[in-house]
Design a protein around this motif. Structure first.
Motif, short mmCIF file in Angstrom:
data_model
loop_
_atom_site.label_atom_id
_atom_site.label_comp_id
_atom_site.label_asym_id
_atom_site.label_seq_id
_atom_site.Cartn_x
_atom_site.Cartn_y
_atom_site.Cartn_z
N GLU A 126 0.82 -1.22 0.00
CA GLU A 126 0.00 0.00 0.00
C GLU A 126 0.85 1.27 0.00
N THR A 127 2.15 1.14 -0.17
CA THR A 127 3.04 2.31 -0.12
C THR A 127 3.39 2.77 -1.54
N PRO A 128 3.82 4.03 -1.70
CA PRO A 128 4.12 4.53 -3.04
C PRO A 128 5.48 4.13 -3.58
N CYS A 129 6.35 3.58 -2.76
CA CYS A 129 7.71 3.27 -3.23
C CYS A 129 7.69 2.10 -4.22
N GLU A 130 8.67 2.09 -5.09
CA GLU A 130 8.80 0.99 -6.05
C GLU A 130 9.44 -0.20 -5.37
N VAL A 131 8.89 -1.38 -5.58
CA VAL A 131 9.40 -2.61 -4.98
C VAL A 131 9.75 -3.60 -6.09
N ILE A 132 10.97 -4.12 -6.04
CA ILE A 132 11.40 -5.16 -6.97
C ILE A 132 11.61 -6.43 -6.16
N LEU A 133 10.77 -7.43 -6.37
CA LEU A 133 10.88 -8.71 -5.68
C LEU A 133 11.57 -9.70 -6.61
N LEU A 134 12.75 -10.15 -6.20
CA LEU A 134 13.52 -11.08 -7.02
C LEU A 134 12.96 -12.50 -6.87
N GLY A 135 13.04 -13.27 -7.93
CA GLY A 135 12.46 -14.61 -7.95
C GLY A 135 13.42 -15.68 -7.47
N GLY A 136 12.93 -16.92 -7.51
CA GLY A 136 13.74 -18.06 -7.09
C GLY A 136 12.87 -19.12 -6.45
N ILE A 137 13.49 -20.00 -5.69
CA ILE A 137 12.76 -21.03 -4.94
C ILE A 137 12.17 -20.37 -3.70
N TYR A 138 10.87 -20.58 -3.49
CA TYR A 138 10.19 -19.94 -2.36
C TYR A 138 10.41 -20.77 -1.10
#
Length: 246
Positions: A126-138
């Motif tokens: 819910e925040t305005p900042c940009e978020v980059i979530l890197l992928g992989g094995i969860y």
């Protein structure tokens, strides 16, 4: 969660488990009220019930760990956030102090946050900042991405600062982690050569875990609290690290 429930949760986390009778005596309310509070906390997955006791859940749970020494961790996060400039891109690793840092940054500054933590990404939805979530094995318990794909993604992104959580530190071993896969992710981040900052409460110092985070010269700064003893602080500073005590 009200203030009494917060206090109950803190006591259960600190001791591992507490009886309904003990909690009622300490808080000054009836056992019926305590059971209602525990039911509420259990439904929200903060703790679990077992034969008249409240039991702390798995210590890997980020939200539960965030509640342990919450005020202190919030102060650490505020200080760490003061080191980040507007419009900067920063990597924030998994962990409770880092989650609080991410939320603090998102509330205060226009930044890009790169993370492997799905918990952090969800916290910032819910925040305005940009978020980059890197992928992989969860990795389900830690709510974090790990593995060779995550390493590849880290190589493809750029950031000026990286905030790292640790599980242990001793002079003989340097910084260590208890999980092999997450430690490998940290080491991939350190290979990028950006400013690497350890963000942790002082309870991690004097503890050792199997997996090395480092080498030590890959780190530039440690942010921790006044529980760090003078000998360890001197050793860290003599190793070339800036040590900030909050």
């Amino acid at each position: 969660m009200n203030s009494r429930q917060q206090a109950i949760l803190q006591m259960v986390i600190d001791k591992g488990q507490m009886s309904v009778a003990e909690l009622a005596k300490i808080t000054g309310v009836s056992e019926v009220t305590i059971r209602q509070d525990l039911n509420t906390l259990e439904k929200q997955s903060y703790l679990r019930r077992a034969h008249g006791y409240a039991v702390a859940p798995d210590s890997e749970d980020v939200e539960t760990r965030m509640m342990t020494h919450y005020t202190l961790k919030r102060q650490l996060a505020e200080y760490a956030a003061s080191l980040v400039n507007p419009y900067e891109s920063v990597f924030i690793e998994n962990g409770s102090s880092n989650a609080l840092l991410a939320r603090t940054l998102a509330e205060q500054k226009n930044v890009t946050i790169i993370t492997v933590s799905s918990y952090i990404a969800h916290l910032l939805k819910e925040t305005p900042c940009e978020v980059i979530l890197l992928g992989g094995i969860y990795q389900k318990k830690s709510e974090s991405m790990v593995g060779p794909l995550t390493r590849q993604f880290i190589q493809q992104v750029h950031f000026s600062k990286a905030f790292i959580g640790i599980d242990g530190w001793q002079p003989e071993t340097g910084f260590t982690g208890r999980d092999m896969m997450r430690s490998d992710v940290v080491n991939a981040v350190l290979e990028k050569g950006s400013e690497a900052i350890v963000l942790t409460d002082s309870s991690k110092f004097g503890v050792v875990h199997p997996y090395t985070l480092g080498p030590a010269e890959s780190f530039s700064r440690v942010i921790t609290d006044s529980g760090l003893n003078a000998r360890d602080r001197m050793y860290l500073e003599n190793s070339g690290l800036n040590v900030n005590i909050v």
